[in-house]
Enzyme design. Structure first.
Site, mmCIF file in Angstrom:
data_model
loop_
_atom_site.group_PDB
_atom_site.id
_atom_site.type_symbol
_atom_site.label_atom_id
_atom_site.label_comp_id
_atom_site.label_asym_id
_atom_site.label_seq_id
_atom_site.Cartn_x
_atom_site.Cartn_y
_atom_site.Cartn_z
ATOM 1 N N SER A 139 0.782 -1.229 0.000
ATOM 2 C CA SER A 139 0.000 0.000 0.000
ATOM 3 C C SER A 139 0.813 1.278 0.000
ATOM 4 O O SER A 139 0.343 2.310 -0.471
ATOM 5 C CB SER A 139 -0.946 0.003 1.210
ATOM 6 N N HIS A 179 -5.719 -3.802 -1.924
ATOM 7 C CA HIS A 179 -5.461 -2.719 -2.878
ATOM 8 C C HIS A 179 -5.439 -3.226 -4.317
ATOM 9 O O HIS A 179 -4.781 -2.618 -5.171
ATOM 10 C CB HIS A 179 -4.146 -2.022 -2.538
ATOM 11 N N LYS A 232 -12.458 -0.303 0.052
ATOM 12 C CA LYS A 232 -11.627 0.423 -0.913
ATOM 13 C C LYS A 232 -12.338 0.431 -2.271
ATOM 14 O O LYS A 232 -13.328 1.119 -2.431
ATOM 15 C CB LYS A 232 -10.228 -0.180 -0.962
#
Length: 399
Positions: free
Chosen positions: A188, A216, A247
């Site tokens: 990340s 991610h 996310k």
């Protein structure tokens, strides 16, 4: 007693500020989107948002919001219970089935966050006779989850396959019953992608399982948005995938473990964050189902995100900024000095671009950066304006 403690805490906070490591929280008065309105802590008014994990721009997507409204009316606000008592609704089972199919795994279990998902895996699956081999740059939730287990701990340098093999050999020589390799799919702070195909090859050679935290990546990495296992063609070779709904998949909250059926079955019986935490709110589960519908019906959002990412990275590189290499939507602009990174973030906010300077302990000392995160919600004009703001802020900082 607290008077003494208060003085110590204030001294620590003063040291944090003096070192340029203080992390202020800015307040926004709008939904999460490509632009947000800052209501406190810096330049007020509407600014371009380049620091959210809203990769596909779905946090305020009208179809996702509509699905949430409908779910609120049908399923209520919250479960007021854990799953095994009276906290499981049809919508939770439906989401688990959809995630399993989307990620190519046999079963899925939902958690209140991916932090909890990572916190519940290692202690459940591994004992003192086992070994976990972890990438040095893995997320804090993985590190904390490993600490909860009694397994022997091995660490290999970031994406270093030779070091990984060395650690696997040591774990094998030590007589480990089970061996689990764990890595972020995308790291990340750097935007680097783990070499999953080679990791799976080593796992086969040393009879180890593979776990990937793909928070991610899921939603926009890989041809169908199924994450780094799809990108590397190893969807059938990864044993455990953890991830978040907070996310790219709508940006709310909640996490999951998608894995072999027996692993998920044991987690339902023994995973403490699952057994002792309230059920994921049904409105989030229902909205996440709509997100999966959107991901499976078209790839326009993934295409737009890739175009925005390529434009930002190319323009910033041409302008002489130090950006870590890659093609991920995480584009770290390396600054080095923590105070300078914080000051640049302030100058960018004054120019209408909302970003955050990252410094120790989030990143190593001397590696401060501004982590820019692109979104499909950004327009080409937004991206160009952000680059122009970086150039102007750098000039002011230098002068």
């Amino acid at each position: 007693m607290f008077d003494t403690v208060r003085d110590d805490l204030r001294a620590t906070l003063d040291e944090i500020r003096a070192a340029g490591l203080h992390k202020p929280e800015r307040v926004i008065g709008t939904p999460q989107s490509a632009t947000v309105e800052v209501t406190g802590g810096g330049r007020p008014g509407e600014v371009l948002n380049f620091c959210a994990n809203n990769y596909l721009g779905l946090a305020d997507h009208p179809e996702v919001i509509a699905a949430a409204h409908e779910a609120l009316d049908r399923w209520g606000y919250g479960m007021a219970s854990v799953r095994f008592i009276c906290g499981t609704q049809e919508v939770h089972k439906e989401l688990e089935a959809r995630l399993s199919a989307f990620l190519g795994q046999e079963d899925t279990i939902l958690y209140s966050s991916c932090f909890d998902a990572n916190g519940g895996v290692f202690e459940t699956l591994l004992g003192a006779e086992d070994a976990v081999i972890s990438d040095a740059l893995n997320h804090a939730s993985i590190i904390d989850g490993i600490r909860l287990s009694k397994a022997r701990r091995f660490r290999y340098a970031n994406r270093d396959l030779a070091d990984l093999e060395t650690q696997l050999k040591e774990a094998t020589a030590g007589g480990a019953r089970r061996k689990l390799i764990v890595t972020d799919g995308v790291f990340s702070m750097d935007g680097y992608v783990a070499p999953l195909a080679e990791i799976c090859d080593l796992a086969d050679r040393y009879d180890a399982m593979v776990m990937v935290d793909d928070s991610h990546a899921v939603g926009f990495v890989g041809a169908g948005g199924r994450g780094t296992p799809e990108l590397h063609g190893v969807m059938d070779r990864v044993d455990i995938i953890t991830g978040t709904l907070g996310k790219a998949l709508g940006g709310a909250s909640g996490g999951y473990v998608a894995a072999r059926a027996e692993i998920v079955a044991l987690l339902r019986q023994r995973s403490r964050p699952y057994l002792f935490s309230n059920t994921l709110a049904p409105v989030i589960a229902a909205a996440s189902l709509k997100v999966i519908d959107l991901l499976e019906s078209a790839d326009d959002l993934r295409v737009r995100l890739a175009e925005n990412t390529a434009l930002f990275r190319s323009r910033m590189t041409e302008a002489g900024f130090d950006i870590l290499p890659g093609d991920h939507a995480i584009a770290p602009v390396m600054i080095g000095d923590a105070s300078e990174a914080g000051r640049m973030a302030e100058l960018l906010l004054e120019r209408g671009v909302y970003v955050i300077g990252f410094s120790y302990p989030v990143v190593p000392q001397g590696k401060a950066r501004i982590r820019v995160q692109l979104s499909a919600a950004h327009s080409t004009a937004d991206v160009n304006r952000a680059v122009d703001a970086f150039i102007a802020a750098r000039a002011e900082l230098a002068g």
